[in-house]
Design an enzyme around this catalytic site. Structure first.
Site, PDB file in Angstrom:
ATOM      1  N   GLY A  10      -6.041   5.095  17.358  1.00 35.19           N
ATOM      2  CA  GLY A  10      -5.519   6.323  16.764  1.00 35.19           C
ATOM      3  C   GLY A  10      -4.003   6.392  16.706  1.00 35.19           C
TER       4      GLY A  10
ATOM      5  CE  LYS B 115      -2.554   2.002   3.554  1.00 34.97           C
ATOM      6  NZ  LYS B 115      -3.777   2.269   4.346  1.00 34.97           N
TER       7      LYS B 115
ATOM      8  NE  ARG C 291      -5.510  -1.006   7.200  1.00 31.69           N
ATOM      9  CZ  ARG C 291      -4.751  -0.243   7.983  1.00 31.69           C
ATOM     10  NH1 ARG C 291      -5.200   0.224   9.137  1.00 31.69           N
ATOM     11  NH2 ARG C 291      -3.541   0.064   7.608  1.00 31.69           N
TER      12      ARG C 291
HETATM   13  P1  NAD Z   1      -9.516  13.042  11.469  1.00 28.70           P
HETATM   14  O1  NAD Z   1      -8.532  14.117  11.225  1.00 28.70           O
HETATM   15  O2  NAD Z   1     -10.717  12.938  10.608  1.00 28.70           O
HETATM   16  O3  NAD Z   1     -10.033  13.139  13.003  1.00 28.70           O
HETATM   17  C1  NAD Z   1      -9.116  13.339  14.053  1.00 28.70           C
HETATM   18  C2  NAD Z   1      -9.755  13.078  15.400  1.00 28.70           C
HETATM   19  O4  NAD Z   1      -8.795  13.377  16.416  1.00 28.70           O
HETATM   20  C3  NAD Z   1     -10.952  13.956  15.704  1.00 28.70           C
HETATM   21  O5  NAD Z   1     -11.759  13.285  16.650  1.00 28.70           O
HETATM   22  C4  NAD Z   1     -10.301  15.197  16.334  1.00 28.70           C
HETATM   23  O6  NAD Z   1     -11.206  15.908  17.143  1.00 28.70           O
HETATM   24  C5  NAD Z   1      -9.203  14.541  17.147  1.00 28.70           C
HETATM   25  N1  NAD Z   1      -8.012  15.374  17.321  1.00 28.70           N
HETATM   26  C6  NAD Z   1      -7.400  16.142  16.404  1.00 28.70           C
HETATM   27  N2  NAD Z   1      -6.301  16.716  16.948  1.00 28.70           N
HETATM   28  C7  NAD Z   1      -6.227  16.279  18.218  1.00 28.70           C
HETATM   29  C8  NAD Z   1      -5.324  16.486  19.283  1.00 28.70           C
HETATM   30  N3  NAD Z   1      -4.248  17.273  19.144  1.00 28.70           N
HETATM   31  N4  NAD Z   1      -5.558  15.870  20.461  1.00 28.70           N
HETATM   32  C9  NAD Z   1      -6.615  15.045  20.601  1.00 28.70           C
HETATM   33  N5  NAD Z   1      -7.497  14.791  19.626  1.00 28.70           N
HETATM   34  C10 NAD Z   1      -7.304  15.402  18.446  1.00 28.70           C
HETATM   35  O7  NAD Z   1      -8.675  11.690  11.466  1.00 28.70           O
HETATM   36  P2  NAD Z   1      -9.188  10.205  11.235  1.00 28.70           P
HETATM   37  O8  NAD Z   1      -9.030   9.851   9.805  1.00 28.70           O
HETATM   38  O9  NAD Z   1     -10.490   9.997  11.906  1.00 28.70           O
HETATM   39  O10 NAD Z   1      -8.026   9.392  12.009  1.00 28.70           O
HETATM   40  C11 NAD Z   1      -7.957   9.432  13.417  1.00 28.70           C
HETATM   41  C12 NAD Z   1      -6.649   8.820  13.860  1.00 28.70           C
HETATM   42  O11 NAD Z   1      -6.602   7.453  13.494  1.00 28.70           O
HETATM   43  C13 NAD Z   1      -5.414   9.460  13.235  1.00 28.70           C
HETATM   44  O12 NAD Z   1      -4.452   9.612  14.253  1.00 28.70           O
HETATM   45  C14 NAD Z   1      -4.959   8.450  12.206  1.00 28.70           C
HETATM   46  O13 NAD Z   1      -3.573   8.521  11.956  1.00 28.70           O
HETATM   47  C15 NAD Z   1      -5.334   7.168  12.914  1.00 28.70           C
HETATM   48  N6  NAD Z   1      -5.499   6.013  12.033  1.00 28.70           N
HETATM   49  C16 NAD Z   1      -5.093   4.812  12.500  1.00 28.70           C
HETATM   50  C17 NAD Z   1      -5.228   3.684  11.730  1.00 28.70           C
HETATM   51  C18 NAD Z   1      -4.820   2.352  12.266  1.00 28.70           C
HETATM   52  O14 NAD Z   1      -4.783   1.368  11.504  1.00 28.70           O
HETATM   53  N7  NAD Z   1      -4.555   2.223  13.529  1.00 28.70           N
HETATM   54  C19 NAD Z   1      -5.798   3.766  10.450  1.00 28.70           C
HETATM   55  C20 NAD Z   1      -6.253   5.019  10.001  1.00 28.70           C
HETATM   56  C21 NAD Z   1      -6.108   6.140  10.810  1.00 28.70           C
END
Ligand code: NAD
Length: 334
Positions: A233, A80, A123
């Site tokens: 996250g 990916k 996923r």
């Molecule tokens: P997004 O930008 O749409 O949403 C971000 C979320 O985090 C919102 O709830 C926002 O209010 C909050 N946020 C933003 N800045 C913040 C801070 N400084 N402190 C606390 N909260 C904060 O992002 P998303 O696409 O929903 O992704 C959320 C997270 O999940 C990201 O960190 C992303 O990297 C992670 N992610 C993980 C995986 C995995 O496989 N584990 C896959 C995709 C995304």
């Protein structure tokens, strides 16, 4: 895939599977099965993730990289590629952009190009859903959501299918995003309540954290015994969603231990010496029945979902196969 199939694949050319086709053919059940199977294969040492590359390219503030691996059990090889372009929001595009490239493991020939944006969300939701299915108490009734961004509604929809939840409670650092979760609950006929973090910890039987936080949002003392927490996250060095003491108090499971200790939620508890690698169990072991998983109703279980390339390849391979079966893939020869 045997030799005959592989000759067939090469005659068919390369399958192009668009984002729209992925949305049409990969639902939550397909993603759940693909992710559960690949976690199981990883725990049997039958599937491997290769080292992740992620670099700032010095243009458009973008982070770009590759997540790659080989699933010998499912015969899926690929990568990916993509990353994060923060300026995309002004262009009406998703900030996270990715494409999955699949190769024939028998010949190295290119098999498919699959849109990766929608698949990343399903996923990731499937990973926490698999953890809930295998680790949460059977009688869990209250789901707590921490985070209300793009991924959160996918997480919510997949989670509520795993237990007989009666209510969803949520907290987000930006409360203006919470109506997004409330709307999904309304559609699903589930009561929804915005709460503070202490109340969320006191009431929720299952918690999902899906934020971009760099500091603990949930403290150990707020979490009640028997809770299952999926920390989704934290996927980068420096990110953090929960108190490291919570990992010390919980039984910790993960998709991949190497990522959990380096870029996952466990990185902080590891760095401060509260836990060690050997305290973390691959959820695949629970799926395979080589680890009992939850041992009692009082135990706190924590899934550190770091996101591995093999998850992407598993759902992309399912998408390519289904699209070809249904005649929806565009076939081209190189
Ligand atoms: P997004 O930008 O749409 O949403 C971000 C979320 O985090 C919102 O709830 C926002 O209010 C909050 N946020 C933003 N800045 C913040 C801070 N400084 N402190 C606390 N909260 C904060 O992002 P998303 O696409 O929903 O992704 C959320 C997270 O999940 C990201 O960190 C992303 O990297 C992670 N992610 C993980 C995986 C995995 O496989 N584990 C896959 C995709 C995304």
């Amino acid at each position: 895939m045997d030799g005959a199939d592989s000759a067939n694949a090469s005659e068919q050319g390369v399958a192009i599977v668009s984002e729209a086709i992925c949305e049409e053919i990969i639902g939550r059940p397909e993603a759940f099965t693909a992710v559960e199977n690949v976690f199981a294969a990883m725990a049997r040492d039958n599937a491997y993730n290769f080292p992740v590359v992620r670099e700032a390219i010095g243009h458009a503030d973008a982070l770009y990289g590759f997540k790659s691996g080989f699933d010998r059990a499912g015969m899926v090889l690929g990568v990916k590629s993509g990353g994060y372009w923060p300026g995309n929001v002004d262009k009406n595009l998703t900030n996270h952009q990715s494409t999955v490239i699949l190769f024939d493991p028998d010949t190295g020939q290119l098999k498919a190009l699959v849109g990766g944006n929608y698949l990343t969300a399903v996923r990731t939701a499937a990973a926490s859903a698999v953890s809930i299915a295998h680790l949460a108490r059977k009688d869990a009734k209250v789901l707590g959501m921490v985070g209300a961004g793009h991924q959160s509604t996918f997480q919510l929809r997949a989670a509520v299918e795993q237990r007989d939840f009666e209510k969803v409670i949520a907290w987000n650092p930006h409360p203006e995003y919470l109506p997004r979760l409330a709307a999904v609950c309304e559609e699903l006929g589930l009561p929804f309540e915005a709460v503070d973090r202490e109340q969320l910890g006191a009431e929720a039987d299952v918690i999902i954290t899906i934020t971009s936080a760099f500091e603990p949002l949930l403290m150990k003392d707020w979490i009640k015994p028997g809770t299952h927490i999926a920390c989704m996250g934290t996927d980068t060095a420096g990110k953090q969603e929960v108190d490291p003491q919570l990992l010390a108090a919980a039984s910790v499971f993960t998709d991949e231990v190497a990522q959990s200790v380096s870029i996952g939620e466990a990185q902080h508890a590891i760095a401060s010496g509260l836990i060690s690698d050997s305290d973390i169990t691959s959820v695949g072991e629970v799926i395979n029945g080589t680890h009992p998983g939850r041992r009692n109703e009082q135990e706190i279980t924590l899934f550190d979902g770091t996101g591995v390339g093999l998850q992407d390849l598993a759902v992309a391979s399912a998408a390519a196969e289904l699209a070809q079966q249904k005649g929806l893939a565009k076939q081209i020869s190189l």
